[in-house]
Scaffold this motif. Sequence first.
Motif, PDB file in Angstrom:
ATOM      1  N   VAL A 202       0.840  -1.207   0.000  1.00  0.00           N
ATOM      2  CA  VAL A 202       0.000   0.000   0.000  1.00  0.00           C
ATOM      3  C   VAL A 202       0.870   1.249   0.000  1.00  0.00           C
ATOM      4  O   VAL A 202       0.561   2.242  -0.682  1.00  0.00           O
ATOM      5  CB  VAL A 202      -0.951  -0.014   1.213  1.00  0.00           C
ATOM      6  N   SER A 203       1.974   1.225   0.729  1.00  0.00           N
ATOM      7  CA  SER A 203       2.860   2.400   0.756  1.00  0.00           C
ATOM      8  C   SER A 203       3.515   2.626  -0.604  1.00  0.00           C
ATOM      9  O   SER A 203       3.837   3.767  -0.957  1.00  0.00           O
ATOM     10  CB  SER A 203       3.927   2.207   1.837  1.00  0.00           C
ATOM     11  N   ARG A 204       3.719   1.551  -1.356  1.00  0.00           N
ATOM     12  CA  ARG A 204       4.279   1.732  -2.703  1.00  0.00           C
ATOM     13  C   ARG A 204       3.232   2.312  -3.660  1.00  0.00           C
ATOM     14  O   ARG A 204       3.563   3.098  -4.559  1.00  0.00           O
ATOM     15  CB  ARG A 204       4.795   0.388  -3.240  1.00  0.00           C
TER      16      ARG A 204
ATOM     17  N   ASN B  59       2.130  12.393   0.276  1.00  0.00           N
ATOM     18  CA  ASN B  59       1.889  13.725  -0.275  1.00  0.00           C
ATOM     19  C   ASN B  59       3.159  14.266  -0.905  1.00  0.00           C
ATOM     20  O   ASN B  59       4.112  14.642  -0.222  1.00  0.00           O
ATOM     21  CB  ASN B  59       1.435  14.672   0.841  1.00  0.00           C
ATOM     22  N   SER B  60       3.183  14.297  -2.208  1.00  0.00           N
ATOM     23  CA  SER B  60       4.319  14.900  -2.917  1.00  0.00           C
ATOM     24  C   SER B  60       3.902  16.255  -3.455  1.00  0.00           C
ATOM     25  O   SER B  60       2.737  16.563  -3.594  1.00  0.00           O
ATOM     26  CB  SER B  60       4.776  13.995  -4.067  1.00  0.00           C
TER      27      SER B  60
ATOM     28  N   GLU C 222      -8.768   5.192  -9.323  1.00  0.00           N
ATOM     29  CA  GLU C 222      -9.158   3.969 -10.022  1.00  0.00           C
ATOM     30  C   GLU C 222      -7.966   3.053 -10.262  1.00  0.00           C
ATOM     31  O   GLU C 222      -8.018   1.854  -9.954  1.00  0.00           O
ATOM     32  CB  GLU C 222      -9.821   4.330 -11.360  1.00  0.00           C
ATOM     33  N   GLU C 223      -6.861   3.595 -10.785  1.00  0.00           N
ATOM     34  CA  GLU C 223      -5.677   2.772 -11.055  1.00  0.00           C
ATOM     35  C   GLU C 223      -5.058   2.267  -9.762  1.00  0.00           C
ATOM     36  O   GLU C 223      -4.547   1.138  -9.691  1.00  0.00           O
ATOM     37  CB  GLU C 223      -4.661   3.571 -11.869  1.00  0.00           C
ATOM     38  N   ASP C 224      -5.079   3.107  -8.732  1.00  0.00           N
ATOM     39  CA  ASP C 224      -4.539   2.686  -7.434  1.00  0.00           C
ATOM     40  C   ASP C 224      -5.320   1.499  -6.884  1.00  0.00           C
ATOM     41  O   ASP C 224      -4.731   0.543  -6.360  1.00  0.00           O
ATOM     42  CB  ASP C 224      -4.583   3.855  -6.451  1.00  0.00           C
ATOM     43  N   TYR C 225      -6.643   1.579  -6.995  1.00  0.00           N
ATOM     44  CA  TYR C 225      -7.459   0.473  -6.503  1.00  0.00           C
ATOM     45  C   TYR C 225      -7.172  -0.815  -7.279  1.00  0.00           C
ATOM     46  O   TYR C 225      -7.159  -1.917  -6.696  1.00  0.00           O
ATOM     47  CB  TYR C 225      -8.942   0.823  -6.617  1.00  0.00           C
ATOM     48  N   LYS C 226      -6.945  -0.691  -8.576  1.00  0.00           N
ATOM     49  CA  LYS C 226      -6.647  -1.886  -9.363  1.00  0.00           C
ATOM     50  C   LYS C 226      -5.357  -2.539  -8.894  1.00  0.00           C
ATOM     51  O   LYS C 226      -5.252  -3.770  -8.812  1.00  0.00           O
ATOM     52  CB  LYS C 226      -6.551  -1.514 -10.845  1.00  0.00           C
TER      53      LYS C 226
ATOM     54  N   ARG D  65      -7.413   2.981   3.754  1.00  0.00           N
ATOM     55  CA  ARG D  65      -8.025   4.250   4.172  1.00  0.00           C
ATOM     56  C   ARG D  65      -6.962   5.217   4.680  1.00  0.00           C
ATOM     57  O   ARG D  65      -6.935   6.396   4.306  1.00  0.00           O
ATOM     58  CB  ARG D  65      -9.055   3.989   5.270  1.00  0.00           C
ATOM     59  N   SER D  66      -6.074   4.735   5.547  1.00  0.00           N
ATOM     60  CA  SER D  66      -5.031   5.615   6.077  1.00  0.00           C
ATOM     61  C   SER D  66      -4.124   6.126   4.964  1.00  0.00           C
ATOM     62  O   SER D  66      -3.712   7.301   4.966  1.00  0.00           O
ATOM     63  CB  SER D  66      -4.202   4.853   7.121  1.00  0.00           C
ATOM     64  N   ALA D  67      -3.835   5.280   3.985  1.00  0.00           N
ATOM     65  CA  ALA D  67      -2.962   5.693   2.885  1.00  0.00           C
ATOM     66  C   ALA D  67      -3.625   6.754   2.023  1.00  0.00           C
ATOM     67  O   ALA D  67      -2.971   7.710   1.573  1.00  0.00           O
ATOM     68  CB  ALA D  67      -2.591   4.478   2.048  1.00  0.00           C
TER      69      ALA D  67
END
Length: 714
Positions: free
Chosen positions: A269-271, A276-277, A291-295, A334-336
Amino acid sequence: MASMLFGDDPDPLPLWFKKDAFMDPDFDCDAHISSLRSFVPLEALRGELRSHLAALKNELVELINRDYNDFVSLSTQLVDVDGAVLRMRTPLQELRGKLVTVRDGVDGALLALQDALKRRSEASASREILELLLDTSHVVSKIEKLLLELKENRISNGNLVSGSEGSLDPVDNSGDDPRSRLLERIASEMNRLKFYVARVQDLPFIKTIEKRIQNADASLRENLEKCIKTGLERRDEKVLYHCLRAYAAIDDTAGAEEAFRITIVAPFVSRIFPGNSSKDLVGGGAADKLEEDYKQVEAHIARDCKFMLDIVASENSGLNVFDFLGNSILKEVRSAIVAGKPGALSPGKPAEFLANYKSSLKFLSVVEGYCQSQAAVLALRSQASYAEFVKLWNLPAYFTLRFQEIASSFDQTLTEGLKRCQESDFAFKSSDKLLECLQRCWDENVFVSSLSDKFLKLSLQLISRYARWLSAGMASRSAADTSSWATSASSEDILLLRHDVELLHKKLTGSYLDYALGVLGPTSANLSQKSILSAAQNLLDVVPVLTDVLTDTLADKCVEELKNLKGITTTYRLTIKPLPTHHSHVATNLLQALRAFLQGDHNAYMSDACRLEILNSVAKKVTKNYDQQIRDLVEGLRKTESSLLRFRQARQRTGAGPDANDANISNTDKVCAQLLLDVQEHGRKLDELGVDSSKLPEFQSLWEFVSLQEKPHS
């Protein structure tokens, strides 16, 4: 019998003196006297009592005399009664003394027995507590020995050896598997220890070993955490199985879920959500899409988490108390999101917010797909982690923004008044904008199923707002309010507004209704259908108002021609014109405005029914006004004629001779003849337009009046 007939009472006692009262078993002298003294003097009561006593004594004497033999024999049988009583009392007293002695003995034995039973119960309870304390001490010692053995890791030939407890169950494997087995055993002993401590936790002995228990518990949890992390890293199902059973035994499911979250879930998940960048904060846009993150998360769940979910879901495992989906995966994701992509949660960008929300729902659907049953799905949804994940999306704020966006654009269009609409089925932009806003409420890029009630309410409010806008405009037009948009509206504009309302009603009850119900789904279809149909009917109720205003406007234009009626009177006043033979221009031009309106370029917006309704309504209103003005005109002429007639008669009586202007036909008759011709022409004009004048009550009333005013001429 004779005494009763002639008033001689055999019982001279008064009515208030009841002899039967003395025979009552519950007779109370004081109460009886108190009840009588309220209405009988004490002297009278005393006298009656004495008389009754004397009567009783006489009756007793009579009874003794009547049964004297029995009375005498009774007295002879009562000889030495006292002696007989004494002889009977002595054995009874002896029996009573014996009974008292026996009762005292029984009471003493009962007290002794109860005391013995109480001591026995106390001894049994003390023994039970002592045994429980011994078992507690024994379990604490056993756990400490097992923990020491675990620490020393004494493994010989694949067998674990316990100090004083003897050998443990042999195992085939060495390394983590025996260690996890030993941890499971320690956990079961710790569970038993907690059960014992819960029963005797207030005793001083427990307080003396409380520190040992806490140290043992902390050591067990520390070793369990290390073991399960090792098992997770190596994906050793046997080790994980024993560790999970150990966690379940000590009722620490949160510990296992946290270890799984930190060891397996947090790294990938951290990857995916690196944090925040500056690029995320400045660029926004695609950086805020999920969407892509969830995939990627779904792919990692299938690859890195499914093995653990399969262990928990295995049949008869007893591990269904763990919720790795909610308390590990959803919690970490959620935290991420909160830390890495807070912009994705902002409803300030409604389109991006809705896309992320729908992506989140799809993600939740994928997560729920790992549940083995519907009951498991419901259990997942009841978890606090699931609810917290859903609460990330501030749907009320999103709806507020959409509401302002849709409602404000519609209100802005209404404030612009009547503006023609090009390339649309509607004539005005306000009507076209209403349908556009209604369709936008159910657009897939706007609508949210969980807010279906709010979007339905918004659509109903839009329809009601449009209906009120029309009604208020027509009311202000009738009140001649120059500040209203409706005041400057032409007859054609009002006709087009009616066309738009009817078209809106057709669409609302047709294609729009089907579309909305398809989006809402079958669960609320019935109530939603009734609401939309009711709103459409309320909108259709504005049609009669528009029709009345339209017909009033057309009728007023037509009636303006009736101002020329006075010209007919002027034509025949003080002239010698003959009787008219042709209708006047008033009858020709009276319905000209209506004819021009019906033949205008807006015929395409006028149905046959609408045309007929407008035609009949205007014809009735114009004819009724025509009738009233003719009656007023003829009445004024008759009054003038009557005054002139009286004046002429007065001149003749004075010998002035006949008036040179006196003729057989008066000016009033000529005017009435002209009016008759005009009414005939008006009837023909009505027939030409399509109104059957013979069936028009207003025209029949007008015709009857002018016919009666016409006099036959030779």
